[in-house]
Design an enzyme around this catalytic site. Structure first.
Site, PDB file in Angstrom:
ATOM      1  N   THR A 100     -19.653  -9.090 -21.453  1.00 41.78           N
ATOM      2  CA  THR A 100     -18.100  -9.552 -21.340  1.00 41.78           C
ATOM      3  C   THR A 100     -18.262 -11.041 -21.621  1.00 41.78           C
ATOM      4  O   THR A 100     -19.154 -11.677 -20.964  1.00 41.78           O
ATOM      5  CB  THR A 100     -17.578  -9.192 -20.158  1.00 41.78           C
ATOM      6  OG1 THR A 100     -17.922  -9.568 -19.033  1.00 41.78           O
ATOM      7  CG2 THR A 100     -17.599  -7.767 -20.126  1.00 41.78           C
ATOM      8  N   TRP A 138       7.014 -11.226  -9.263  1.00 44.61           N
ATOM      9  CA  TRP A 138       5.833 -11.543 -10.524  1.00 44.61           C
ATOM     10  C   TRP A 138       6.596 -11.826 -11.585  1.00 44.61           C
ATOM     11  O   TRP A 138       7.605 -11.250 -12.129  1.00 44.61           O
ATOM     12  CB  TRP A 138       5.027 -10.343 -10.505  1.00 44.61           C
ATOM     13  CG  TRP A 138       3.958 -10.202  -9.509  1.00 44.61           C
ATOM     14  CD1 TRP A 138       4.147 -10.881  -8.235  1.00 44.61           C
ATOM     15  CD2 TRP A 138       2.935  -9.347  -9.413  1.00 44.61           C
ATOM     16  NE1 TRP A 138       2.838 -10.217  -7.657  1.00 44.61           N
ATOM     17  CE2 TRP A 138       2.262  -9.369  -8.399  1.00 44.61           C
ATOM     18  CE3 TRP A 138       2.367  -8.415 -10.508  1.00 44.61           C
ATOM     19  CZ2 TRP A 138       0.770  -8.653  -8.178  1.00 44.61           C
ATOM     20  CZ3 TRP A 138       1.222  -7.568 -10.469  1.00 44.61           C
ATOM     21  CH2 TRP A 138       0.659  -7.769  -8.857  1.00 44.61           C
ATOM     22  N   GLU A 141     -15.769  -2.965 -21.637  1.00 46.41           N
ATOM     23  CA  GLU A 141     -15.963  -2.092 -20.643  1.00 46.41           C
ATOM     24  C   GLU A 141     -15.491  -0.717 -20.933  1.00 46.41           C
ATOM     25  O   GLU A 141     -15.825   0.309 -20.460  1.00 46.41           O
ATOM     26  CB  GLU A 141     -15.395  -2.287 -19.139  1.00 46.41           C
ATOM     27  CG  GLU A 141     -15.879  -3.359 -18.429  1.00 46.41           C
ATOM     28  CD  GLU A 141     -15.549  -4.720 -18.943  1.00 46.41           C
ATOM     29  OE1 GLU A 141     -14.754  -4.931 -19.736  1.00 46.41           O
ATOM     30  OE2 GLU A 141     -15.226  -5.772 -18.003  1.00 46.41           O
ATOM     31  N   LYS A 190       3.187 -15.934  -9.610  1.00 51.51           N
ATOM     32  CA  LYS A 190       3.919 -15.131  -8.458  1.00 51.51           C
ATOM     33  C   LYS A 190       5.062 -16.293  -7.986  1.00 51.51           C
ATOM     34  O   LYS A 190       4.724 -17.471  -7.282  1.00 51.51           O
ATOM     35  CB  LYS A 190       2.825 -14.919  -6.983  1.00 51.51           C
ATOM     36  CG  LYS A 190       1.964 -13.771  -7.877  1.00 51.51           C
ATOM     37  CD  LYS A 190       0.824 -13.681  -6.603  1.00 51.51           C
ATOM     38  CE  LYS A 190      -0.277 -12.770  -7.253  1.00 51.51           C
ATOM     39  NZ  LYS A 190      -1.285 -13.435  -7.911  1.00 51.51           N
TER      40      LYS A 190
HETATM   41  P1  ADP Z   1     -13.611 -10.595 -23.852  1.00 53.08           P
HETATM   42  O1  ADP Z   1     -12.854 -10.641 -25.003  1.00 53.08           O
HETATM   43  O2  ADP Z   1     -12.857 -11.579 -22.775  1.00 53.08           O
HETATM   44  O3  ADP Z   1     -14.996 -10.498 -23.929  1.00 53.08           O
HETATM   45  P2  ADP Z   1     -12.462  -8.085 -23.629  1.00 53.08           P
HETATM   46  O4  ADP Z   1     -12.469  -7.834 -25.035  1.00 53.08           O
HETATM   47  O5  ADP Z   1     -13.096  -6.666 -22.935  1.00 53.08           O
HETATM   48  O6  ADP Z   1     -13.215  -9.206 -23.194  1.00 53.08           O
HETATM   49  O7  ADP Z   1     -11.080  -8.169 -22.970  1.00 53.08           O
HETATM   50  C1  ADP Z   1     -10.363  -7.140 -22.313  1.00 53.08           C
HETATM   51  C2  ADP Z   1      -8.959  -7.708 -22.054  1.00 53.08           C
HETATM   52  O8  ADP Z   1      -8.080  -8.247 -23.210  1.00 53.08           O
HETATM   53  C3  ADP Z   1      -7.930  -6.659 -21.525  1.00 53.08           C
HETATM   54  O9  ADP Z   1      -8.316  -6.257 -20.070  1.00 53.08           O
HETATM   55  C4  ADP Z   1      -6.675  -7.259 -21.567  1.00 53.08           C
HETATM   56  O10 ADP Z   1      -6.566  -8.156 -20.610  1.00 53.08           O
HETATM   57  C5  ADP Z   1      -6.836  -7.944 -22.914  1.00 53.08           C
HETATM   58  N1  ADP Z   1      -6.252  -7.388 -24.072  1.00 53.08           N
HETATM   59  C6  ADP Z   1      -6.962  -6.624 -24.813  1.00 53.08           C
HETATM   60  N2  ADP Z   1      -6.034  -6.099 -25.777  1.00 53.08           N
HETATM   61  C7  ADP Z   1      -4.823  -6.461 -25.414  1.00 53.08           C
HETATM   62  C8  ADP Z   1      -3.405  -6.258 -25.872  1.00 53.08           C
HETATM   63  N3  ADP Z   1      -3.078  -5.475 -26.702  1.00 53.08           N
HETATM   64  N4  ADP Z   1      -2.311  -6.868 -25.027  1.00 53.08           N
HETATM   65  C9  ADP Z   1      -2.805  -7.620 -23.752  1.00 53.08           C
HETATM   66  N5  ADP Z   1      -3.888  -7.757 -23.446  1.00 53.08           N
HETATM   67  C10 ADP Z   1      -4.867  -7.211 -24.207  1.00 53.08           C
END
Ligand code: ADP
Length: 548
Positions: free
Chosen positions: A186, A450, A331, A445
């Site tokens: 990640t 929220w 994940e 907040k």
């Molecule tokens: P990174 O890109 O930071 O390595 P991830 O790809 O696993 O990590 O990121 C996942 C997170 O991206 C999700 O938990 C969410 O917060 C955000 N995310 C992914 N797709 C969307 C979406 N369509 N709308 C809003 N948030 C999103």
């Protein structure tokens, strides 16, 4: 009593074997880092993946070893996906856009033994190679003619030389389907990156679910161009799903600008593409500027961050492209939800249809979801109550590589254990649609209530003079936190704070309106294209709201 069906394991090698047998002449087209277009077929890819497995064996790679890749989307990377996982080793894709110290940390934490590197990334790797502790070999992903004279990497090997003279008759081992196949870290905006270790079983099940009509709707008639990189959660599973269904693949390499993508979309008759909003922003701007129209793309997946309504509209109105808004995370392999309407939604008016499209979508069978409040109890699926989003399923992690971060699964009273907390805050509606209101750490907040930063950003980005917008919470003596809107204006725009606040006034509740607007020349992004809010919070840490 047990059933009497065959217990064939679900293996990644079976995907490429299936594609080579049944879709042997289907093309895989790649724009190489060298600039030219390379074309071959699934049958060719299978033989070369076998040769690569033979080469890896000769280099001393054994089952369970981690083999790293620092590479863009292309056919050699595709071969590595299958060669490494197929032989029982672990394909560890590394994001080249990470900070150098993060790359060193990840390579050493994963204990990569061999590293495959695209030509244009060799100079960066040369600077780090001395810090890689367990890496025995570094391989340049090119032919002999392109091998750099003086790479600065001692003993640098050549990809094509490794394949030369190999029989290509390698027999894929019948592994336990729970065997680890790939590893992705990640991006770790806080703390060190954590590794998610995928299994063959999870990956194949994810490919099945990902191909369904209400997920990515892939078939042997699809022409798929993954803009999402193969180091970003396995290009969202597309290299596996395409082999499973026999879709033609078009790999864009390193050229992800609007002009290069448009050319590939048109010449290869691409029907399906997928990427993050930042890439689409650039593409849509390019198309608008050049007054060009996409003529073959039917579906564009927008994931990784929320899809702004203006983007969904532009794709639909100007190009006849249906946006598939998708949500997932490293994940989760990563697919969690995709937004397709149901039959009953056809009767809704345009505004109601758009409101539904903005949601992150419904989960395919295999992903269970729950939202819980601060007390850990489940909240109703009424489309209004929002809480921490938890997920469970066969392609969702049960814990990070090497136990980093400790136990991650928890219980939901009344629905049992084994739930993974996504870190997202969301609503669920009675039709199964999930809508993210925020990352839990980004939510604002204000006076005990929220405010959704995503909603405010979407509203701001609908303004025709806004290129990109972000909203962060700023400490406030009375309200605890209040929203600050940070805007990157389009070139030549002089839109003012007052004009933007007035524009937002018609879109969000009055108490949600940002207390101030700050203009910047560009917003910082993470290595996977998300707006880097931690940096914005850092940049604005001494900033005081005029209302404070
Ligand atoms: P990174 O890109 O930071 O390595 P991830 O790809 O696993 O990590 O990121 C996942 C997170 O991206 C999700 O938990 C969410 O917060 C955000 N995310 C992914 N797709 C969307 C979406 N369509 N709308 C809003 N948030 C999103």
């Amino acid at each position: 009593m047990l059933g009497l069906m065959q217990d064939r394991p679900l293996l990644i090698s079976h995907l490429i074997e299936h594609a080579a047998r049944n879709h042997g002449d289907t093309e895989i087209v790649s724009r190489r880092v060298e600039g030219d277009l390379h074309r071959y077929t699934y049958a060719d890819a299978h033989v070369r993946a076998k040769k690569m497995a033979e080469a890896l064996q000769a280099l001393g790679v054994v089952a369970g070893d981690r083999v790293g890749t620092l590479a863009w989307n292309g056919y050699r990377h595709f071969e590595l996906y299958y060669a490494i996982s197929g032989m029982g080793a672990v394909c560890h894709t590394i994001n080249p856009r990470l900070f150098p110290e993060q790359i060193v940390y990840i390579v050493n934490h994963a204990e990569d033994r061999v590293l495959f590197v695209d030509l244009n990334l060799l100079p960066a790797v040369a600077k780090l190679a001395g810090q890689f502790k367990g890496v025995k070999h570094i391989v340049a992903m090119c032919g002999r003619e392109q091998m750099p004279k003086d790479s600065g990497i001692p003993g640098l090997l050549c990809y094509e030389e490794l394949l030369e003279g190999r029989p290509g008759t390698y027999a894929w081992p019948e592994l336990d389907e729970r065997t680890a196949c790939s590893l992705c870290y990640t991006s770790g905006t806080t703390g060190n990156p954590k590794g998610v270790l995928y299994s063959h079983r999870a990956t194949v099940l994810h490919a099945f679910a990902g191909s369904l009509p209400d997920t990515l709707n892939l078939s042997a008639r699809s022409v798929v161009l993954p803009v999402v990189p193969m180091f970003h959660v396995n290009a969202w599973g597309l290299p596996y799903a395409c082999a499973m269904v026999g879709a033609k693949i078009v790999f864009p390499g390193v050229a992800l600008d609007g002009a290069s993508l448009t050319a590939l979309f048109e010449t290869e008759k691409v029907s399906f593409t997928a990427g993050v909003p930042t890439v689409w922003l650039a593409l849509l701007n390019h198309l608008a500027e050049k007054k060009q129209r996409l003529s073959t793309v039917r579906y564009a997946v927008i994931g990784g961050s929320a899809a702004p309504p203006a983007m969904i509209e532009a794709f639909q109105r100007d190009h006849g492209v249906e946006v598939l808004h998708a949500w997932g995370m490293t994940e989760m392999s990563p697919l969690g939800t995709v937004n397709h309407p149901k039959a009953k939604h056809a009767a809704l008016d345009a505004a109601a249809q758009m409101a539904n499209r903005l949601k992150q979508g419904r989960p395919p069978h295999g992903v269970e979801m729950a939202i819980v409040g601060d007390d850990g109890k489940e909240l109703p699926h009424d489309g209004k109550a929002f809480g921490d989003l938890l997920v469970r399923g066969p392609w969702i992690t049960s814990g990070y590589f090497k136990g980093e971060g400790g136990a991650v699964l928890r219980e939901v009273p009344g629905r049992g254990g084994g739930w993974f907390a996504t870190g997202d805050v969301a609503t669920l509606d009675p039709d199964g649609y999930m809508q993210i209101t925020d990352r839990s750490k980004d939510v604002i907040k204000s006076g005990g209530e929220w405010i959704s930063s995503i909603d405010l950003e979407n509203a701001a980005m609908a303004h025709p003079e806004v290129a990109e917008a972000a909203v962060i919470g700023i400490a406030h003596p009375k309200w605890d936190e209040r929203p600050l809107l940070i805007v990157h204006r389009k070139a030549g725009s002089a839109v003012t704070k007052d004009a933007l606040i007035q524009f937002l006034g018609s879109k969000v509740a009055k108490w949600w309106l940002p207390d101030d607007v700050q203009f910047v020349d560009g917003l910082p992004h993470t290595a996977t294209g998300k707006i880097l809010k931690t940096r914005l919070r850092e940049d604005f840490k001494d900033y005081r709201l005029p209302t404070a």
